[in-house]
Design an enzyme around this catalytic site. Structure first.
Site, mmCIF file in Angstrom:
data_model
loop_
_atom_site.group_PDB
_atom_site.id
_atom_site.type_symbol
_atom_site.label_atom_id
_atom_site.label_comp_id
_atom_site.label_asym_id
_atom_site.label_seq_id
_atom_site.Cartn_x
_atom_site.Cartn_y
_atom_site.Cartn_z
ATOM 1 N N ASP A 30 -0.548 -25.959 -74.944
ATOM 2 C CA ASP A 30 0.129 -24.724 -74.547
ATOM 3 C C ASP A 30 -0.477 -23.555 -75.326
ATOM 4 O OD1 ASP A 30 3.210 -24.051 -73.255
ATOM 5 O OD2 ASP A 30 2.297 -22.563 -74.597
ATOM 6 N N ILE A 31 -0.657 -22.444 -74.639
ATOM 7 C CA ILE A 31 -1.287 -21.274 -75.257
ATOM 8 C C ILE A 31 -0.361 -20.604 -76.273
ATOM 9 C CG2 ILE A 31 -0.576 -19.474 -73.607
ATOM 10 C CD1 ILE A 31 -3.546 -18.598 -73.532
ATOM 11 N N ASN A 86 11.347 -26.850 -67.213
ATOM 12 C CA ASN A 86 12.175 -25.702 -66.855
ATOM 13 C C ASN A 86 12.036 -25.452 -65.359
ATOM 14 O OD1 ASN A 86 12.914 -25.149 -69.581
ATOM 15 N ND2 ASN A 86 10.942 -24.135 -69.910
ATOM 16 N N GLY A 92 13.992 -20.577 -67.839
ATOM 17 C CA GLY A 92 12.826 -20.409 -68.697
ATOM 18 C C GLY A 92 11.501 -20.692 -68.037
ATOM 19 N N SER A 94 8.278 -19.819 -66.408
ATOM 20 C CA SER A 94 7.475 -18.604 -66.249
ATOM 21 C C SER A 94 6.212 -18.842 -65.437
ATOM 22 C CB SER A 94 7.102 -18.033 -67.621
ATOM 23 O OG SER A 94 6.335 -18.970 -68.362
ATOM 24 N N HIS A 99 5.452 -28.229 -64.572
ATOM 25 C CA HIS A 99 4.818 -28.698 -65.804
ATOM 26 C C HIS A 99 5.863 -29.297 -66.720
ATOM 27 C CE1 HIS A 99 5.768 -24.414 -66.016
ATOM 28 N NE2 HIS A 99 6.083 -24.597 -67.289
ATOM 29 N N HIS A 101 6.688 -29.958 -70.615
ATOM 30 C CA HIS A 101 6.338 -29.633 -71.993
ATOM 31 C C HIS A 101 6.543 -30.884 -72.842
ATOM 32 C CE1 HIS A 101 6.701 -25.089 -71.673
ATOM 33 N NE2 HIS A 101 7.414 -25.452 -70.607
HETATM 34 P P1 DGP Z 1 7.520 -22.318 -68.808
HETATM 35 O O1 DGP Z 1 8.070 -21.142 -69.568
HETATM 36 O O2 DGP Z 1 8.402 -23.555 -68.859
HETATM 37 O O3 DGP Z 1 7.111 -21.940 -67.412
HETATM 38 O O4 DGP Z 1 6.193 -22.715 -69.582
HETATM 39 C C1 DGP Z 1 4.974 -22.114 -69.338
HETATM 40 C C2 DGP Z 1 4.122 -22.367 -70.524
HETATM 41 O O5 DGP Z 1 2.785 -22.158 -70.152
HETATM 42 C C3 DGP Z 1 4.389 -21.434 -71.702
HETATM 43 O O6 DGP Z 1 4.821 -22.210 -72.828
HETATM 44 C C4 DGP Z 1 3.062 -20.773 -71.985
HETATM 45 C C5 DGP Z 1 2.074 -21.604 -71.214
HETATM 46 N N1 DGP Z 1 0.994 -20.878 -70.620
HETATM 47 C C6 DGP Z 1 1.074 -19.796 -69.811
HETATM 48 N N2 DGP Z 1 -0.142 -19.389 -69.436
HETATM 49 C C7 DGP Z 1 -1.024 -20.249 -70.010
HETATM 50 C C8 DGP Z 1 -2.443 -20.357 -69.980
HETATM 51 O O7 DGP Z 1 -3.159 -19.573 -69.357
HETATM 52 N N3 DGP Z 1 -2.989 -21.367 -70.694
HETATM 53 C C9 DGP Z 1 -2.232 -22.268 -71.397
HETATM 54 N N4 DGP Z 1 -2.860 -23.227 -72.076
HETATM 55 N N5 DGP Z 1 -0.884 -22.209 -71.445
HETATM 56 C C10 DGP Z 1 -0.302 -21.197 -70.749
#
Ligand code: DGP
Length: 113
Positions: A30-31, A86, A92, A94, A99, A101
């Site tokens: 996760d970024i 989520n 939550g 986004s 996906h 976590h």
């Molecule tokens: P959620 O809030 O449950 O939709 O989680 C989305 C997650 O995705 C959040 O923890 C940040 C991650 N994320 C968003 N954009 C990127 C990206 O471009 N690369 C990576 N590695 N993670 C990302």
């Protein structure tokens, strides 16, 4: 979907620290990590979210758990970890590509915020 960041990661068109990939599933860091270990495990096929899953997705969705187990073992957090999906903005979500976590490496509280 070309405008989906997770589709782009799956297809190698956007950068990510990929940990695992096969024909069904991709796992990457996760970024914005919320714990020492924070890994996203996604179906390669674009599924918007948990509310859009279909019976034909069951095998791939089951694989998310198997890959989570493997990754948790690889990162030394197999004793305890949290898996979160989520669904919907108010829960939550986004990124509109389903996906899971995998969060590990610290203690967690319940219920989550
Ligand atoms: P959620 O809030 O449950 O939709 O989680 C989305 C997650 O995705 C959040 O923890 C940040 C991650 N994320 C968003 N954009 C990127 C990206 O471009 N690369 C990576 N590695 N993670 C990302």
């Amino acid at each position: 979907m070309t405008d989906c960041i997770f589709c782009r990661i799956v297809q190698g068109q956007a950068p990510a620290r990929i940990l695992y990939q096969d024909e069904d599933v991709t796992a990457f860091h996760d970024i914005h990590p919320g714990s020492p270990v924070h890994i996203l495990i996604v179906p390669n096929r674009h599924i918007v979210g948990a509310a859009q899953v279909e019976p034909e997705d069951e095998a791939v969705l089951g694989k998310l758990f198997t890959v989570a187990r493997l990754v948790a073992e690889e990162f030394g957090v197999a004793e305890w970890y949290r898996l979160v999906v989520n669904n919907g903005r108010s829960a939550g979500q986004s990124v509109d590509h389903l996906h899971m976590h995998l969060l590990g490496g610290r203690r967690f509280h319940w219920p989550p915020g």
